[in-house]
Motif scaffolding. Structure first.
Motif, PDB file in Angstrom:
ATOM      1  N   LYS A 221       0.609  -1.271  -0.009  1.00  0.00           N
ATOM      2  CA  LYS A 221       0.011  -0.059  -0.032  1.00  0.00           C
ATOM      3  C   LYS A 221       0.935   1.194  -0.010  1.00  0.00           C
ATOM      4  N   ALA A 222       0.410   2.190  -0.748  1.00  0.00           N
ATOM      5  CA  ALA A 222       0.913   3.521  -0.743  1.00  0.00           C
ATOM      6  C   ALA A 222       0.466   4.368   0.381  1.00  0.00           C
ATOM      7  N   LEU A 223       1.276   4.456   1.611  1.00  0.00           N
ATOM      8  CA  LEU A 223       0.827   5.109   2.762  1.00  0.00           C
ATOM      9  C   LEU A 223       0.990   6.656   2.613  1.00  0.00           C
ATOM     10  N   LEU A 224       1.752   6.919   1.764  1.00  0.00           N
ATOM     11  CA  LEU A 224       2.211   8.430   1.608  1.00  0.00           C
ATOM     12  C   LEU A 224       2.511   8.641   0.048  1.00  0.00           C
ATOM     13  N   SER A 304       6.624  21.055   1.898  1.00  0.00           N
ATOM     14  CA  SER A 304       5.352  20.680   1.472  1.00  0.00           C
ATOM     15  C   SER A 304       4.479  19.784   2.429  1.00  0.00           C
ATOM     16  N   ASN A 305       5.033  19.467   3.496  1.00  0.00           N
ATOM     17  CA  ASN A 305       4.636  18.679   4.505  1.00  0.00           C
ATOM     18  C   ASN A 305       4.479  17.161   4.108  1.00  0.00           C
ATOM     19  N   TRP A 310       9.855  10.869   8.372  1.00  0.00           N
ATOM     20  CA  TRP A 310       9.295  10.484   9.577  1.00  0.00           C
ATOM     21  C   TRP A 310       8.470   9.216   9.272  1.00  0.00           C
ATOM     22  N   TYR A 311       7.948   8.949   8.152  1.00  0.00           N
ATOM     23  CA  TYR A 311       7.400   7.768   8.060  1.00  0.00           C
ATOM     24  C   TYR A 311       8.278   6.548   8.118  1.00  0.00           C
ATOM     25  N   SER A 312       9.634   6.917   7.640  1.00  0.00           N
ATOM     26  CA  SER A 312      10.545   5.656   7.485  1.00  0.00           C
ATOM     27  C   SER A 312      10.557   5.307   9.010  1.00  0.00           C
ATOM     28  N   TYR A 313      10.938   6.361   9.890  1.00  0.00           N
ATOM     29  CA  TYR A 313      11.008   6.009  11.278  1.00  0.00           C
ATOM     30  C   TYR A 313       9.967   5.330  12.000  1.00  0.00           C
ATOM     31  N   GLN A 314       8.791   5.886  11.793  1.00  0.00           N
ATOM     32  CA  GLN A 314       7.537   5.591  12.176  1.00  0.00           C
ATOM     33  C   GLN A 314       7.203   4.025  11.812  1.00  0.00           C
ATOM     34  N   VAL A 315       7.296   3.938  10.608  1.00  0.00           N
ATOM     35  CA  VAL A 315       6.594   2.527  10.062  1.00  0.00           C
ATOM     36  C   VAL A 315       7.897   1.433  10.037  1.00  0.00           C
ATOM     37  N   LEU A 316       9.070   1.941   9.604  1.00  0.00           N
ATOM     38  CA  LEU A 316       9.990   0.872   9.357  1.00  0.00           C
ATOM     39  C   LEU A 316      10.750   0.583  10.886  1.00  0.00           C
ATOM     40  N   GLY A 317      10.827   1.749  11.521  1.00  0.00           N
ATOM     41  CA  GLY A 317      11.400   1.588  12.867  1.00  0.00           C
ATOM     42  C   GLY A 317      10.460   0.821  14.166  1.00  0.00           C
ATOM     43  N   LEU A 318       9.307   1.623  14.193  1.00  0.00           N
ATOM     44  CA  LEU A 318       8.292   1.376  15.429  1.00  0.00           C
ATOM     45  C   LEU A 318       7.395   0.357  14.880  1.00  0.00           C
ATOM     46  N   GLY A 319       7.118   0.448  13.624  1.00  0.00           N
ATOM     47  CA  GLY A 319       6.149  -0.486  13.067  1.00  0.00           C
ATOM     48  C   GLY A 319       4.792   0.174  13.400  1.00  0.00           C
ATOM     49  N   VAL A 321       1.990   3.295  11.807  1.00  0.00           N
ATOM     50  CA  VAL A 321       1.679   4.308  10.826  1.00  0.00           C
ATOM     51  C   VAL A 321       1.370   5.591  11.599  1.00  0.00           C
ATOM     52  N   PRO A 322       1.957   6.691  11.204  1.00  0.00           N
ATOM     53  CA  PRO A 322       1.363   7.847  11.780  1.00  0.00           C
ATOM     54  C   PRO A 322      -0.075   8.221  12.049  1.00  0.00           C
ATOM     55  N   ALA A 323      -0.453   8.708  13.062  1.00  0.00           N
ATOM     56  CA  ALA A 323      -2.056   8.624  13.274  1.00  0.00           C
ATOM     57  C   ALA A 323      -2.467  10.060  12.513  1.00  0.00           C
ATOM     58  N   THR A 324      -1.861  11.115  12.678  1.00  0.00           N
ATOM     59  CA  THR A 324      -1.916  12.213  12.128  1.00  0.00           C
ATOM     60  C   THR A 324      -1.239  12.611  11.162  1.00  0.00           C
ATOM     61  N   LEU A 325      -1.493  13.670   9.941  1.00  0.00           N
ATOM     62  CA  LEU A 325      -0.678  14.247   9.231  1.00  0.00           C
ATOM     63  C   LEU A 325      -1.161  15.581   8.853  1.00  0.00           C
ATOM     64  N   ASP A 326      -0.277  16.746   8.940  1.00  0.00           N
ATOM     65  CA  ASP A 326      -0.720  17.854   8.532  1.00  0.00           C
ATOM     66  C   ASP A 326      -0.816  17.982   7.047  1.00  0.00           C
ATOM     67  N   PRO A 327      -1.716  18.738   6.411  1.00  0.00           N
ATOM     68  CA  PRO A 327      -2.111  18.679   5.135  1.00  0.00           C
ATOM     69  C   PRO A 327      -0.746  18.987   4.184  1.00  0.00           C
ATOM     70  N   ILE A 328      -0.901  18.102   3.032  1.00  0.00           N
ATOM     71  CA  ILE A 328       0.294  18.158   2.268  1.00  0.00           C
ATOM     72  C   ILE A 328      -0.005  19.366   1.217  1.00  0.00           C
TER      73      ILE A 328
END
Length: 406
Positions: A221-224, A304-305, A310-319, A321-328
């Motif tokens: 899946k494309a998370l971002l 561009s937010n 951050w996704y690399s750290y959260q998903v690959l490191g901590l397993g 998916v970031p719960a919230t994300l500022d608008p891109i």
């Protein structure tokens, strides 16, 4: 978000890519440990680099011992890096790291995207066009091939890392792309690599501008996602972006789906850039390559937010998916001022060095565009930031030292 996050090592903080990762993670309260390859490393000067170290010389054993020592001193658990060379190095030595997890693609994954011919074969399966390409094993094959080609053609290595060490021993420079405008130039350029016994691919020239589509893939899946167009490049005929702009995600939706399908086929995990040459007159996109690493225009994604680090750290490191994300944002432009000046100088004073002879530039418009960028409220910069000014000063100092040595 205000709670302190993990300590993360970023290897390769000498460019705008590493600097953007430092800023992105530092602003999210990660404790960033920066490793630069010179004392003038711009990332080491960032306010968001909590600790900094210089990369040592020596062999791989000494370098792994250095990383393990930095991890022990700082308490860092995760490691991000910038270059393909460092990804290959860390994959070779992964089992010798102590308590430090590199958040990088596996060797199997990175090999897939480094093989441009193999990538093109997989791309065809999902309906993505690639440049017409030819390979030769010997210069004698060129006599039959050269007259049938449409010029100009491009020379590009299928996997430059596979020939890098041998080329250095032979004193040969591996260039990213080489333009050849006729059969004579093609024979001359390929002849340079005869001592190597291997030759770059011969590719058809593809008109248009650079269109980059960026994804963070996880379990298919494309998370971002994010995309941009290259407005200016260095060199002017094509290379890497010196001025780029965000593109709304409602543009090129079918191509995005094909890009995602391609990454799925490759079992890709993490951030990746799928790079095309897009001819808007014919609505035709042709695949150039996949960057299985953080890319040169990462500052645009940062401004561009679109937080790929951050996704690399959260998903690959901590397993997780970031719960919230500022608008891109998709209305931001971003430029590398020094490279833009270099490009402008080439157009104004060295137009004969522009290898794509079909390109036409208006010197007046180019100058006014450069000046006008400073008054564009949506313009951001690869290095300059009012809230983090020291990296720019370090970049200027490095440039002054280079000029003084000439």
């Amino acid at each position: 978000m205000k709670d302190a996050q993990d300590k993360i090592i970023i290897l390769g903080t000498d460019t705008q890519i590493g600097l953007s990762l430092i800023r992105e993670l530092g602003r999210r309260h990660c404790h960033v440990v920066a490793i630069g390859r010179s004392r003038g490393s711009i990332g080491l000067r960032s306010r968001y680099a909590r600790e900094g170290f210089l990369w040592p010389g020596g062999d791989e054993t000494q370098q792994i011992e250095f990383l393990n020592r930095v991890a022990r001193i700082t308490g860092a658990r995760f490691l991000l890096c910038v270059s393909e060379t460092d990804i290959l190095f860390l994959n070779r030595c992964r089992d010798r790291l102590e308590g430090l997890t590199p958040l990088i693609p596996s060797q199997t994954m990175i090999n897939r995207v480094l093989d441009k011919q193999g990538t093109a074969c997989v791309a065809a399966q999902v309906g993505i066009l690639s440049p017409e390409s030819h390979t030769i094993g010997d210069l004698t094959e060129l006599s039959n091939l050269a007259p049938s080609l449409s010029y100009p053609v491009i020379l590009k290595w299928s996997n430059p890392h596979a020939v890098m060490q041998d080329s250095q021993r032979q004193g040969l420079v591996i260039e990213k792309i080489i333009y050849c405008h006729n059969a004579g130039e093609l024979a001359e350029q390929l002849g340079r690599y005869k001592p190597l016994g291997r030759f770059p691919m011969i590719q058809a020239y593809c008109p248009g501008y650079g269109l980059g589509q960026f994804f963070f893939m996880h379990r298919g899946k494309a998370l971002l996602r994010f995309q941009h167009k290259r407005i200016h490049e260095w060199p002017p005929e094509g290379g890497f972006s010196s001025l780029c702009a965000g593109v709304p995600l409602d543009q090129h939706p079918a191509l995005q789906q094909k890009s995602i399908a391609l990454l799925r086929k490759l079992d890709w995990e993490g951030p990746a850039m799928v790079e095309y040459r897009y001819d808007e007159h014919n609505d035709r996109a042709v695949l150039m390559e996949i960057n299985g690493r953080f890319w040169g225009s990462l500052p645009l994604a940062y401004h561009s937010n679109a937080p790929f680090g951050w996704y690399s750290y959260q998903v690959l490191g901590l397993g997780q998916v970031p719960a919230t994300l500022d608008p891109i944002r998709d209305d931001i432009q971003c430029r590398n001022t020094l490279i833009e000046l270099k490009r402008l100088f080439r157009i104004l004073f060295q137009p004969h060095k522009i290898k794509d002879k079909s390109l036409r530039f208006s010197p007046f418009k180019e100058v006014m565009s450069f000046i006008g960028g400073y008054f564009n409220p949506r313009m951001r910069y690869y290095i300059f930031s009012l809230s983090d000014p020291k990296p720019l000063l370090a970049d200027w100092a490095a440039m002054a030292r280079k000029l003084m040595r000439r």
